[in-house]
Motif scaffolding. Structure first.
Motif, PDB file in Angstrom:
ATOM      1  N   ARG A 146     103.559 -92.102 -35.002  1.00  0.00           N
ATOM      2  CA  ARG A 146     104.850 -92.750 -35.171  1.00  0.00           C
ATOM      3  C   ARG A 146     105.932 -91.872 -34.558  1.00  0.00           C
ATOM      4  NH1 ARG A 146     104.333 -92.714 -41.505  1.00  0.00           N
ATOM      5  NH2 ARG A 146     103.691 -90.640 -40.833  1.00  0.00           N
ATOM      6  N   PRO A 147     107.096 -92.446 -34.274  1.00  0.00           N
ATOM      7  CA  PRO A 147     108.204 -91.632 -33.760  1.00  0.00           C
ATOM      8  C   PRO A 147     108.492 -90.468 -34.692  1.00  0.00           C
ATOM      9  CG  PRO A 147     108.732 -93.960 -33.553  1.00  0.00           C
ATOM     10  CD  PRO A 147     107.454 -93.881 -34.351  1.00  0.00           C
ATOM     11  N   GLY A 148     108.659 -89.306 -34.096  1.00  0.00           N
ATOM     12  CA  GLY A 148     108.960 -88.112 -34.875  1.00  0.00           C
ATOM     13  C   GLY A 148     107.754 -87.306 -35.299  1.00  0.00           C
ATOM     14  N   ASP A 149     106.553 -87.859 -35.175  1.00  0.00           N
ATOM     15  CA  ASP A 149     105.353 -87.104 -35.530  1.00  0.00           C
ATOM     16  C   ASP A 149     105.220 -85.864 -34.651  1.00  0.00           C
ATOM     17  OD1 ASP A 149     104.565 -88.746 -37.566  1.00  0.00           O
ATOM     18  OD2 ASP A 149     102.903 -89.687 -36.486  1.00  0.00           O
ATOM     19  N   ARG A 150     104.690 -84.811 -35.251  1.00  0.00           N
ATOM     20  CA  ARG A 150     104.402 -83.586 -34.504  1.00  0.00           C
ATOM     21  C   ARG A 150     102.935 -83.633 -34.080  1.00  0.00           C
ATOM     22  NH1 ARG A 150     107.842 -79.470 -34.870  1.00  0.00           N
ATOM     23  NH2 ARG A 150     106.164 -77.936 -34.760  1.00  0.00           N
ATOM     24  N   VAL A 151     102.706 -83.623 -32.778  1.00  0.00           N
ATOM     25  CA  VAL A 151     101.366 -83.785 -32.219  1.00  0.00           C
ATOM     26  C   VAL A 151     100.996 -82.549 -31.410  1.00  0.00           C
ATOM     27  CG1 VAL A 151      99.905 -85.162 -30.686  1.00  0.00           C
ATOM     28  CG2 VAL A 151     101.640 -86.296 -32.099  1.00  0.00           C
ATOM     29  N   LEU A 152      99.838 -81.960 -31.728  1.00  0.00           N
ATOM     30  CA  LEU A 152      99.301 -80.856 -30.936  1.00  0.00           C
ATOM     31  C   LEU A 152      98.113 -81.373 -30.139  1.00  0.00           C
ATOM     32  CD1 LEU A 152      98.771 -77.171 -31.731  1.00  0.00           C
ATOM     33  CD2 LEU A 152      96.769 -78.500 -31.029  1.00  0.00           C
ATOM     34  N   ILE A 153      98.098 -81.070 -28.841  1.00  0.00           N
ATOM     35  CA  ILE A 153      97.024 -81.528 -27.955  1.00  0.00           C
ATOM     36  C   ILE A 153      96.324 -80.316 -27.360  1.00  0.00           C
ATOM     37  CG2 ILE A 153      96.449 -82.843 -25.879  1.00  0.00           C
ATOM     38  CD1 ILE A 153      99.112 -84.422 -26.443  1.00  0.00           C
ATOM     39  N   ASN A 154      95.053 -80.132 -27.687  1.00  0.00           N
ATOM     40  CA  ASN A 154      94.255 -79.052 -27.115  1.00  0.00           C
ATOM     41  C   ASN A 154      93.563 -79.571 -25.858  1.00  0.00           C
ATOM     42  OD1 ASN A 154      93.024 -76.511 -26.945  1.00  0.00           O
ATOM     43  ND2 ASN A 154      91.187 -77.249 -27.987  1.00  0.00           N
ATOM     44  N   GLY A 155      93.610 -78.770 -24.781  1.00  0.00           N
ATOM     45  CA  GLY A 155      93.109 -79.263 -23.497  1.00  0.00           C
ATOM     46  C   GLY A 155      94.132 -80.172 -22.852  1.00  0.00           C
ATOM     47  N   GLY A 172     107.438 -91.488 -28.925  1.00  0.00           N
ATOM     48  CA  GLY A 172     108.472 -90.804 -29.676  1.00  0.00           C
ATOM     49  C   GLY A 172     108.032 -89.588 -30.451  1.00  0.00           C
ATOM     50  N   SER A 173     106.851 -89.061 -30.160  1.00  0.00           N
ATOM     51  CA  SER A 173     106.357 -87.887 -30.888  1.00  0.00           C
ATOM     52  C   SER A 173     106.809 -86.596 -30.224  1.00  0.00           C
ATOM     53  CB  SER A 173     104.829 -87.920 -30.952  1.00  0.00           C
ATOM     54  OG  SER A 173     104.377 -89.037 -31.685  1.00  0.00           O
ATOM     55  N   VAL A 212      99.292 -84.596 -36.229  1.00  0.00           N
ATOM     56  CA  VAL A 212      98.083 -84.917 -35.454  1.00  0.00           C
ATOM     57  C   VAL A 212      97.659 -83.691 -34.662  1.00  0.00           C
ATOM     58  CG1 VAL A 212      97.067 -86.365 -33.652  1.00  0.00           C
ATOM     59  CG2 VAL A 212      98.781 -87.335 -35.206  1.00  0.00           C
ATOM     60  N   VAL A 213      96.385 -83.341 -34.745  1.00  0.00           N
ATOM     61  CA  VAL A 213      95.779 -82.374 -33.830  1.00  0.00           C
ATOM     62  C   VAL A 213      94.721 -83.141 -33.052  1.00  0.00           C
ATOM     63  CG1 VAL A 213      94.349 -80.321 -33.582  1.00  0.00           C
ATOM     64  CG2 VAL A 213      96.212 -80.353 -35.258  1.00  0.00           C
ATOM     65  N   PHE A 214      94.961 -83.309 -31.765  1.00  0.00           N
ATOM     66  CA  PHE A 214      94.032 -84.044 -30.898  1.00  0.00           C
ATOM     67  C   PHE A 214      93.350 -83.038 -29.980  1.00  0.00           C
ATOM     68  CE2 PHE A 214      93.668 -86.983 -26.979  1.00  0.00           C
ATOM     69  CZ  PHE A 214      92.326 -87.213 -27.241  1.00  0.00           C
ATOM     70  N   ASP A 215      92.064 -82.805 -30.217  1.00  0.00           N
ATOM     71  CA  ASP A 215      91.286 -81.905 -29.372  1.00  0.00           C
ATOM     72  C   ASP A 215      90.655 -82.731 -28.260  1.00  0.00           C
ATOM     73  OD1 ASP A 215      89.744 -80.021 -28.166  1.00  0.00           O
ATOM     74  OD2 ASP A 215      88.768 -79.317 -29.980  1.00  0.00           O
ATOM     75  N   ALA A 216      91.336 -82.773 -27.123  1.00  0.00           N
ATOM     76  CA  ALA A 216      90.892 -83.606 -26.001  1.00  0.00           C
ATOM     77  C   ALA A 216      89.705 -83.022 -25.253  1.00  0.00           C
ATOM     78  CB  ALA A 216      92.057 -83.827 -25.026  1.00  0.00           C
ATOM     79  N   VAL A 217      89.329 -81.784 -25.590  1.00  0.00           N
ATOM     80  CA  VAL A 217      88.185 -81.151 -24.922  1.00  0.00           C
ATOM     81  C   VAL A 217      87.072 -80.782 -25.905  1.00  0.00           C
ATOM     82  CG1 VAL A 217      89.376 -80.298 -22.867  1.00  0.00           C
ATOM     83  CG2 VAL A 217      89.492 -78.974 -24.988  1.00  0.00           C
ATOM     84  N   GLY A 218      87.253 -81.117 -27.170  1.00  0.00           N
ATOM     85  CA  GLY A 218      86.186 -80.917 -28.151  1.00  0.00           C
ATOM     86  C   GLY A 218      85.756 -79.484 -28.357  1.00  0.00           C
TER      87      GLY A 218
END
Length: 325
Positions: A146-155, A172-173, A212-218
């Protein structure tokens, strides 16, 4: 037609370009087939896994095999029941693990094909189905950001990650990107507000908390990332493991969630992604293009890691496809 094939599972040296019979849509048991004259295809980790034999338990045992799980080109012919595209249409297609994209012609199911906006090139489109689709499904379907969410993307500067940064920003993150030092400028260019150089700092030891922590490289796990998640945070990985499956089950009724993602093609989502590219809001990052004859080199570069964005195979050179599209 020319195609890059393997006669057996193995190293990238098993890839050879040769003449093979051209596929057709005249299949009595499946009138929903679309024949595409391929202009571009891309390299995905699943392609190298298929080549090595990592998916042989779920694939047909027939050789030679033509790899390539996605492509873009021009519709050459359609089956009797195909209604959504017609010969002459510029399209992008998801072909599934059985592949077929590393060739001059490929066949796709009509449900896995969408038309291209004029503003989107074949190379851009070929780079999108798996990588952009995975990023969108992770953030939208799994994390429900959602807008304002803090998202970390690995890889964050890989194929999936470059799309994930941009999609999260479109929604909006606030994005924190994890990448190598030489990827920092790209991550910032794509919209990341903070960047963690993994060679300097361990993102799982961050003092920040993320929705959200999204590990795009596993390369991490829910257990490692749990301390940096908010109380209702989602951890999502693209490479499920037995441990991850167990963690998913254990977090079913908890605030924090562990999720894994297996990409499935969705026409509506693909159309939305293509519109963002056409409108200049989403940029497919292509590090390098190769000729079909250079496919083994492309697989080697992919397996070496640290690719920024995507690697694309141009089966028809841009000068030619501008004249025939």
């Amino acid at each position: 037609m020319k195609a890059a094939v393997i006669q057996r599972y193995g190293e990238r040296t098993e890839l050879h370009v040769q003449e093979v019979p051209m596929p057709t849509v005249d299949h009595i048991d499946d009138p929903h087939r679309v024949l595409i004259r391929v202009h571009a295809a891309s390299v995905n980790p699943v392609d190298t896994k298929v080549r090595e034999g990592g998916l042989k338990l779920i694939l047909s045992g027939n050789f030679p095999k033509i790899l390539g799980v996605e492509c873009a080109g021009v519709v050459e012919a359609v089956g009797l029941m195909v209604k959504n595209v017609q010969p002459g249409d510029r399209v992008v297609a998801s072909l599934g693990p059985e592949g077929g994209g590393y060739a001059e012609y490929a066949v796709a199911k009509d449900t896995n094909v969408v038309k291209l906006p004029d503003e989107v090139s074949f190379a851009q489109a070929a780079a999108m189905p798996v990588a952009a689709g995975t990023a969108l499904q992770a953030l939208l379907d799994k994390a429900k950001i959602r807008p304002g969410d803090r998202v970390l993307i690995n890889g964050a500067t890989g194929g999936v990650g470059t799309f994930a940064i941009q999609i999260a920003r479109l929604m909006g993150s606030q994005v924190t990107a994890v990448c190598s030092s030489d990827g920092v400028p790209l991550a910032l260019q794509l919209g990341a507000e903070q960047v963690i150089d993994y060679s300097v700092a361990d993102f799982t030891k961050s003092l920040e908390r993320y929705d959200v922590v999204f590990d795009a490289v596993g390369k991490s796990s829910y257990d490692e990332c749990r301390p940096i998640l908010t109380e209702t945070g989602h951890y999502i990985t693209t490479i499920p493991s037995p441990k991850q499956v167990l963690e998913q089950a254990l977090t079913t009724f908890s605030g924090q969630k562990a999720e894994s993602l297996l990409f499935t093609f969705n026409q509506d989502q693909m159309n939305w992604l293509l519109k963002q590219v056409a409108d200049g809001k989403l940029l497919p990052v292509i590090e390098r293009t190769y000729r079909l004859e250079e496919l083994a080199l492309a697989h080697g570069d992919s397996e070496a890691g640290h690719v920024k964005g995507k690697l694309v195979i141009e089966v028809v050179t841009p000068e030619i496809h501008e004249n025939v599209s």
